[in-house]
Motif scaffolding. Structure first.
Motif, PDB file in Angstrom:
ATOM      1  N   HIS A   7      -1.205  -2.995  -3.383  1.00 18.41           N
ATOM      2  CA  HIS A   7       0.265  -3.292  -1.925  1.00 18.41           C
ATOM      3  C   HIS A   7       0.020  -2.918  -0.575  1.00 18.41           C
ATOM      4  O   HIS A   7      -1.257  -2.148  -0.137  1.00 18.41           O
ATOM      5  CB  HIS A   7       1.647  -2.538  -2.195  1.00 18.41           C
ATOM      6  CG  HIS A   7       2.959  -2.986  -1.938  1.00 18.41           C
ATOM      7  ND1 HIS A   7       2.828  -2.239  -0.099  1.00 18.41           N
ATOM      8  CD2 HIS A   7       3.760  -3.282  -1.472  1.00 18.41           C
ATOM      9  CE1 HIS A   7       3.967  -2.715   0.489  1.00 18.41           C
ATOM     10  NE2 HIS A   7       4.562  -3.807  -0.727  1.00 18.41           N
ATOM     11  N   ALA A   9       0.760  -2.107   1.688  1.00 20.97           N
ATOM     12  CA  ALA A   9       1.642  -0.207   2.016  1.00 20.97           C
ATOM     13  C   ALA A   9       0.301   0.901   2.118  1.00 20.97           C
ATOM     14  O   ALA A   9      -0.577   1.003   2.867  1.00 20.97           O
ATOM     15  CB  ALA A   9       2.457  -0.118   2.661  1.00 20.97           C
ATOM     16  N   GLU A  10      -0.257  -0.176   0.840  1.00 21.31           N
ATOM     17  CA  GLU A  10      -1.443   0.731  -0.257  1.00 21.31           C
ATOM     18  C   GLU A  10      -2.586   0.394   0.287  1.00 21.31           C
ATOM     19  O   GLU A  10      -3.083   1.289   1.265  1.00 21.31           O
ATOM     20  CB  GLU A  10      -0.722   1.186  -1.377  1.00 21.31           C
ATOM     21  CG  GLU A  10      -2.537   2.009  -2.217  1.00 21.31           C
ATOM     22  CD  GLU A  10      -1.874   1.213  -3.965  1.00 21.31           C
ATOM     23  OE1 GLU A  10      -3.605   2.396  -4.321  1.00 21.31           O
ATOM     24  OE2 GLU A  10      -1.516   0.712  -4.161  1.00 21.31           O
ATOM     25  N   LEU A  33       5.825   7.402   4.690  1.00 18.03           N
ATOM     26  CA  LEU A  33       3.900   6.997   3.736  1.00 18.03           C
ATOM     27  C   LEU A  33       2.814   7.813   3.926  1.00 18.03           C
ATOM     28  O   LEU A  33       3.379   8.050   5.438  1.00 18.03           O
ATOM     29  CB  LEU A  33       4.285   6.394   3.031  1.00 18.03           C
ATOM     30  CG  LEU A  33       4.888   4.636   2.064  1.00 18.03           C
ATOM     31  CD1 LEU A  33       3.814   4.084   2.178  1.00 18.03           C
ATOM     32  CD2 LEU A  33       5.708   6.201   0.810  1.00 18.03           C
ATOM     33  N   THR A  57       4.878   6.106  -6.133  1.00 16.69           N
ATOM     34  CA  THR A  57       4.656   4.858  -7.385  1.00 16.69           C
ATOM     35  C   THR A  57       5.356   3.736  -6.549  1.00 16.69           C
ATOM     36  O   THR A  57       4.063   3.370  -7.353  1.00 16.69           O
ATOM     37  CB  THR A  57       3.687   5.723  -8.260  1.00 16.69           C
ATOM     38  OG1 THR A  57       4.661   5.536  -8.859  1.00 16.69           O
ATOM     39  CG2 THR A  57       3.052   6.963  -8.120  1.00 16.69           C
ATOM     40  N   ASP A  58       6.390   4.073  -6.186  1.00 21.38           N
ATOM     41  CA  ASP A  58       7.183   2.490  -6.791  1.00 21.38           C
ATOM     42  C   ASP A  58       6.350   1.839  -5.438  1.00 21.38           C
ATOM     43  O   ASP A  58       8.006   1.878  -3.979  1.00 21.38           O
ATOM     44  CB  ASP A  58       8.834   3.400  -6.265  1.00 21.38           C
ATOM     45  CG  ASP A  58       9.513   1.939  -7.035  1.00 21.38           C
ATOM     46  OD1 ASP A  58       8.790   1.096  -7.063  1.00 21.38           O
ATOM     47  OD2 ASP A  58      10.953   2.109  -6.242  1.00 21.38           O
ATOM     48  N   TRP A  59       5.993   1.007  -5.456  1.00 26.51           N
ATOM     49  CA  TRP A  59       5.786  -0.159  -4.345  1.00 26.51           C
ATOM     50  C   TRP A  59       6.375  -0.860  -4.088  1.00 26.51           C
ATOM     51  O   TRP A  59       6.805  -1.994  -3.300  1.00 26.51           O
ATOM     52  CB  TRP A  59       4.132  -0.252  -4.875  1.00 26.51           C
ATOM     53  CG  TRP A  59       3.320   0.075  -3.922  1.00 26.51           C
ATOM     54  CD1 TRP A  59       2.762   1.249  -5.805  1.00 26.51           C
ATOM     55  CD2 TRP A  59       2.764   1.607  -3.087  1.00 26.51           C
ATOM     56  NE1 TRP A  59       1.701   2.129  -4.947  1.00 26.51           N
ATOM     57  CE2 TRP A  59       2.135   2.701  -3.832  1.00 26.51           C
ATOM     58  CE3 TRP A  59       2.860   1.789  -1.945  1.00 26.51           C
ATOM     59  CZ2 TRP A  59       0.856   3.239  -2.437  1.00 26.51           C
ATOM     60  CZ3 TRP A  59       2.070   2.218  -1.499  1.00 26.51           C
ATOM     61  CH2 TRP A  59       1.612   3.044  -2.033  1.00 26.51           C
ATOM     62  N   ILE A  62       9.233  -1.257  -1.424  1.00 24.62           N
ATOM     63  CA  ILE A  62       9.561  -1.561  -0.073  1.00 24.62           C
ATOM     64  C   ILE A  62       9.457  -2.442   0.290  1.00 24.62           C
ATOM     65  O   ILE A  62       9.452  -3.379  -0.070  1.00 24.62           O
ATOM     66  CB  ILE A  62       8.105  -0.719   0.288  1.00 24.62           C
ATOM     67  CG1 ILE A  62       7.102   0.077  -0.424  1.00 24.62           C
ATOM     68  CG2 ILE A  62       7.413  -1.335   1.905  1.00 24.62           C
ATOM     69  CD1 ILE A  62       5.444   0.364   0.466  1.00 24.62           C
ATOM     70  N   ILE A  65       7.105  -3.347   6.149  1.00 23.15           N
ATOM     71  CA  ILE A  65       6.169  -2.168   6.761  1.00 23.15           C
ATOM     72  C   ILE A  65       6.362  -2.071   7.961  1.00 23.15           C
ATOM     73  O   ILE A  65       6.102  -3.133   8.842  1.00 23.15           O
ATOM     74  CB  ILE A  65       4.820  -2.946   6.091  1.00 23.15           C
ATOM     75  CG1 ILE A  65       4.654  -3.074   4.749  1.00 23.15           C
ATOM     76  CG2 ILE A  65       3.629  -1.785   6.451  1.00 23.15           C
ATOM     77  CD1 ILE A  65       3.586  -3.492   4.283  1.00 23.15           C
TER      78      ILE A  65
END
Length: 210
Positions: A7, A9-10, A33, A57-59, A62, A65
């Motif tokens: 993801h 964001a990750e 985050l 962990t629940d991408w 989202i 961003i």
């Protein structure tokens, strides 16, 4: 072979050249985050908390961003505009105190936080008019507040309902003759929330959040 897509964001948080935190929108709410790069774990700040959180962990949850400014020049420009906004509003004040003097003497090359005008939160620059507060605390209490402010007396409304928060409007004199005044909207029966200071005769402006 199945390809795993990370993801955005990750990917942002795992890039060591980026900040260790990132704001996102989940279920219509702005959430923060963060990543612990020593343990390679990503977490999310719990609702109504500033520092404590849990593993995230629940991408797929989202919705948006909120990337920070991509360049130092952009960030500096935003900071300067915020300081100028505070100075413009403060010039209309008929009372004074150390906080208003900091605003008047602020360094435009520094942010509100660096000038020690605010604590550096997402409500920096957000205004609430006394006319709006009056709709919830009553005209009687607002009149008492204005009178106390003008006469240099201590006053507090106590809690009143403000859009689902516990609102409190207050003012109090300082030993040197200054007057300080503010408004808080706290989470119901919780004691922490959003805090604003009176910047002139008609507006409160963002100062702090707990």
């Amino acid at each position: 072979m199945e390809t795993t897509t990370i993801h955005p964001a990750e990917a942002y948080l795992r890039n060591e050249q980026n900040s260790t935190s990132l704001y996102v929108r989940i279920a219509g709410q702005r959430r923060r985050l963060f990543i612990n790069r020593n343990e390679n774990v990503i977490g999310i700040i719990a609702p109504r908390k500033r520092k404590s959180g849990y593993i995230f962990t629940d991408w797929a949850s989202i919705e948006k961003i909120y990337y920070p400014s991509s360049s130092p020049e952009d960030a500096a420009d935003i900071g300067k505009k915020q300081v100028l906004k505070y100075q413009k509003l403060a010039r209309l004040a008929t009372h004074t105190n150390d906080w208003l003097r900091k605003i008047a003497n602020a360094d435009l090359d520094k942010s509100l936080y660096e000038n020690r005008i605010t604590t550096g939160t997402r409500i920096d620059g957000k205004c609430i008019g006394l006319a709006t507060i009056e709709k919830y605390c009553s005209s009687w209490d607002m009149a008492r507040f204005r009178t106390a402010l003008k006469q240099g007396e201590k006053f507090s409304t106590g809690h009143f309902d403000f859009c689902g928060y516990d609102g409190t409007l207050w003012c109090e004199p300082r030993e040197n003759g200054d007057m300080a005044a503010g408004f808080s909207k706290e989470y119901r029966n919780c004691g922490n929330g959003y805090y604003y200071l009176l910047i002139n005769d008609e507006y409160m402006i963002g100062y702090d959040i707990d």
